[in-house]
Design an enzyme around this catalytic site. Sequence first.
Site, short mmCIF file in Angstrom:
data_model
loop_
_atom_site.label_atom_id
_atom_site.label_comp_id
_atom_site.label_asym_id
_atom_site.label_seq_id
_atom_site.Cartn_x
_atom_site.Cartn_y
_atom_site.Cartn_z
N LYS A 75 15.78 -7.11 -5.56
CA LYS A 75 14.42 -7.47 -5.18
C LYS A 75 14.01 -8.74 -5.91
O LYS A 75 14.25 -8.89 -7.11
CB LYS A 75 13.47 -6.31 -5.54
CG LYS A 75 12.01 -6.55 -5.16
CD LYS A 75 11.17 -5.34 -5.55
CE LYS A 75 9.71 -5.50 -5.13
NZ LYS A 75 8.90 -4.29 -5.46
N SER A 86 6.60 -2.52 -1.47
CA SER A 86 6.89 -3.94 -1.47
C SER A 86 8.38 -4.28 -1.50
O SER A 86 8.77 -5.42 -1.30
CB SER A 86 6.19 -4.61 -2.66
OG SER A 86 6.69 -4.12 -3.90
N SER A 145 6.57 1.46 -4.12
CA SER A 145 7.27 0.31 -3.54
C SER A 145 8.76 0.50 -3.34
O SER A 145 9.41 -0.34 -2.71
CB SER A 145 7.03 -0.93 -4.40
OG SER A 145 5.70 -1.37 -4.26
#
Length: 459
Positions: free
Chosen positions: A85, A160, A184
């Site tokens: 990420k 996210s 997330s």
Amino acid sequence: MLDRSDPLVQVAPFATDLLAAFRTREVSPVEALNGTLARIEACESTLQAMVTVSDEKASWQAREAERVWQSGEAGPLTGVPISIKDTFDIAGLPTTRGSRVFGRTPALEDSGAIRRLLAAGAVIVGKTNTAEFGQSATSENVLGPVTRNPWHTDTTPGGSSGGAAVSVAAGYVPLALGADGGGSIRIPAAMTGTFGFKPTYGLCPDEGGFRGMSDFCCPGPLSNSVADARLFLSVLAERKDLMRTDIAPQRIGFCLRPDGLPVHPEMCDAVSRVASLLADLGHKVEDVALDLTGWNDAFGPLVLAEERRERGHLLEYCRDDLTEYEVASLIAAEQLTPVGVKKARSKHDDYRVKIADLFERHDALLLPATASPAFPIGDRPSAIDGQRVGRLWGPFPFTSPFNVAGTPAAAIPCGLVDGLPVSAQLVAPCGHDAKLLDIAESLEEALDFRAGLPVRKLC
């Protein structure tokens, strides 16, 4: 659904299978990386999961992994392609954090989580898209094209860590590093049919890492199996006591609609089947009325206080480069007072006690991971099961409570609704990560989620 017979799919969907193939020399790390890069090249123009593909650096790592396997000194992840990420710093690569404001300058050093993964031999193929500063439960930002869900490309993959989830669901990599501050990891896992695990707060440190939702956020894995997530987590946490054990029957509190909130009816059916399977496995499953209220009294002020502290200056200097949701967060943060933040700290402590009390009566909790399946990009549902819901948390009201509580929680795929995956959420007390993984792995075997799924090409 990913077609594993597609000649472009050269990477095993499971890291454990890939490691076994490395061990027998059936596949080499270089071949595995080439398959990953071919898959990314074929699908990325549609899915837009990757912010950066570090093919040269990854190629060097794969060649080194090949040498290490030949020397007989392989680590737990040697040669396994993974994605990261783009909120984690990797030396020599830019870190956008999902924002146009950053990403022009390469990071000077690896953050703690990255150092552990590299030491374990992982091959980092690139960085995945995220909501700006991790501040949304979907993955839209203003960096470029939106990340799309491989199950239906008009729908969101959640966020996210949306790009991380897509990189696994689409067959780029068997493992991805995400971060979960309010759901997330679990939200995009639920919306893409992958397994997502949020560890106990503090179990997986990220020294020198990004400051965002720091009171609640945890690095963690997204994968196609619990076994792979367990392996990944053992590296992140530097723990050797997370291996699978035979688990005794557990007392599991089951709630379909915590706080009476609406949930898609077919999702309720899927999670109810999970409850039945857990009972069949010998666990004592008891219907409970879960009261999860109060989490946002701590979460909202403390998240906004950190946004103001870390990024409040951006409103003055580069407001036009920010997403609408980040601007809204920073404006809201300006209304905070020291007294309000202090009160939120106290409420955080109180909430941790409130959730800990639930585990005096139950060893684990079962509830939906989200309230709805994936929805069209940019079009959050305003109603679920005929009831109005808020735009901010309406589709995903059941993840943040466990960030505030600090407990481990997992999203495990358990069915399809209108051709889109849905997940159950399992939660255990703080520090009981291994037990939660044991429950999830036995459940995964009983569910056999991927068996018999329709097969279609993604790209």
